[in-house]
Design a protein around this motif. Sequence first.
Motif, PDB file in Angstrom:
ATOM      1  N   GLU A  59       0.830  -1.213   0.000  1.00 23.12           N
ATOM      2  CA  GLU A  59       0.000   0.000   0.000  1.00 23.12           C
ATOM      3  C   GLU A  59       0.858   1.254   0.000  1.00 23.12           C
ATOM      4  OE1 GLU A  59      -2.854   0.302   3.155  1.00 23.12           O
ATOM      5  OE2 GLU A  59      -3.594  -1.737   2.797  1.00 23.12           O
ATOM      6  N   THR A  60       1.900   1.256   0.810  1.00 20.99           N
ATOM      7  CA  THR A  60       2.766   2.429   0.909  1.00 20.99           C
ATOM      8  C   THR A  60       3.503   2.670  -0.400  1.00 20.99           C
ATOM      9  OG1 THR A  60       3.014   2.095   3.281  1.00 20.99           O
ATOM     10  CG2 THR A  60       4.674   3.476   2.194  1.00 20.99           C
ATOM     11  N   ALA A  61       3.986   1.605  -1.030  1.00 24.06           N
ATOM     12  CA  ALA A  61       4.686   1.756  -2.308  1.00 24.06           C
ATOM     13  C   ALA A  61       3.757   2.342  -3.361  1.00 24.06           C
ATOM     14  CB  ALA A  61       5.237   0.401  -2.767  1.00 24.06           C
ATOM     15  N   ALA A  62       2.506   1.891  -3.397  1.00 22.12           N
ATOM     16  CA  ALA A  62       1.535   2.439  -4.346  1.00 22.12           C
ATOM     17  C   ALA A  62       1.269   3.911  -4.049  1.00 22.12           C
ATOM     18  CB  ALA A  62       0.233   1.637  -4.286  1.00 22.12           C
ATOM     19  N   TRP A  63       1.136   4.248  -2.770  1.00 17.29           N
ATOM     20  CA  TRP A  63       0.899   5.639  -2.394  1.00 17.29           C
ATOM     21  C   TRP A  63       2.072   6.528  -2.821  1.00 17.29           C
ATOM     22  CZ3 TRP A  63       3.172   9.423   0.493  1.00 17.29           C
ATOM     23  CH2 TRP A  63       2.389  10.543   0.773  1.00 17.29           C
ATOM     24  N   VAL A  64       3.288   6.044  -2.612  1.00 17.15           N
ATOM     25  CA  VAL A  64       4.473   6.826  -2.977  1.00 17.15           C
ATOM     26  C   VAL A  64       4.506   7.056  -4.492  1.00 17.15           C
ATOM     27  CG1 VAL A  64       7.005   6.731  -3.110  1.00 17.15           C
ATOM     28  CG2 VAL A  64       5.840   6.179  -0.962  1.00 17.15           C
ATOM     29  N   ARG A  65       4.166   6.018  -5.265  1.00 20.58           N
ATOM     30  CA  ARG A  65       4.133   6.173  -6.736  1.00 20.58           C
ATOM     31  C   ARG A  65       3.107   7.204  -7.158  1.00 20.58           C
ATOM     32  NH1 ARG A  65       4.570   0.672  -6.488  1.00 20.58           N
ATOM     33  NH2 ARG A  65       2.352   0.375  -6.866  1.00 20.58           N
ATOM     34  N   GLU A  66       1.961   7.214  -6.494  1.00 21.19           N
ATOM     35  CA  GLU A  66       0.872   8.123  -6.854  1.00 21.19           C
ATOM     36  C   GLU A  66       1.060   9.530  -6.293  1.00 21.19           C
ATOM     37  OE1 GLU A  66      -2.568   6.106  -5.398  1.00 21.19           O
ATOM     38  OE2 GLU A  66      -2.260   4.386  -6.732  1.00 21.19           O
ATOM     39  N   ASN A  67       1.957   9.706  -5.351  1.00 20.90           N
ATOM     40  CA  ASN A  67       2.181  11.001  -4.702  1.00 20.90           C
ATOM     41  C   ASN A  67       3.671  11.331  -4.683  1.00 20.90           C
ATOM     42  OD1 ASN A  67      -0.626  11.649  -3.448  1.00 20.90           O
ATOM     43  ND2 ASN A  67      -0.261   9.496  -3.024  1.00 20.90           N
ATOM     44  N   PRO A  68       4.232  11.603  -5.855  1.00 23.36           N
ATOM     45  CA  PRO A  68       5.678  11.881  -5.887  1.00 23.36           C
ATOM     46  C   PRO A  68       6.013  13.158  -5.129  1.00 23.36           C
ATOM     47  CG  PRO A  68       4.662  12.384  -8.000  1.00 23.36           C
ATOM     48  CD  PRO A  68       3.605  11.745  -7.150  1.00 23.36           C
ATOM     49  N   LEU A  69       7.235  13.216  -4.669  1.00 16.60           N
ATOM     50  CA  LEU A  69       7.699  14.431  -3.991  1.00 16.60           C
ATOM     51  C   LEU A  69       7.704  15.586  -4.976  1.00 16.60           C
ATOM     52  CD1 LEU A  69      10.756  13.215  -1.892  1.00 16.60           C
ATOM     53  CD2 LEU A  69       8.589  14.067  -1.033  1.00 16.60           C
ATOM     54  N   ALA A  70       7.190  16.711  -4.543  1.00 17.73           N
ATOM     55  CA  ALA A  70       7.202  17.911  -5.385  1.00 17.73           C
ATOM     56  C   ALA A  70       8.520  18.627  -5.164  1.00 17.73           C
ATOM     57  CB  ALA A  70       6.032  18.816  -5.009  1.00 17.73           C
ATOM     58  N   GLU A  71       9.087  19.073  -6.229  1.00 11.87           N
ATOM     59  CA  GLU A  71      10.325  19.864  -6.127  1.00 11.87           C
ATOM     60  C   GLU A  71       9.996  21.189  -5.464  1.00 11.87           C
ATOM     61  OE1 GLU A  71      13.527  19.392  -7.761  1.00 11.87           O
ATOM     62  OE2 GLU A  71      13.073  17.323  -8.289  1.00 11.87           O
TER      63      GLU A  71
END
Length: 75
Positions: A59-71
């Motif tokens: 779940e966390t990996a999917a969330w990270v893919r869908e919510n990339p860090l903004a520069e």
Amino acid sequence: MEARFLLLSDVAAELNVSDSQVYHMVRSGELPAIKIGGRGQWRVERAKLEEYIQGKYTETAAWVRENPLAEREPE
């Protein structure tokens, strides 16, 4: 040999959360558990806890893919 079943307090220690959080996870069905004995004490099977943890990694990996860090914008 590790115990097959864990107390809710053992699960809380493994996950580094409060006993009440684990109780809520069990009562909501998020974490599979069984009630045993005349007083209905909760137990979580170690294998189910490991499955739960793996599911949280997924779940966390999917969330990270869908919510990339903004520069950050330069100041």
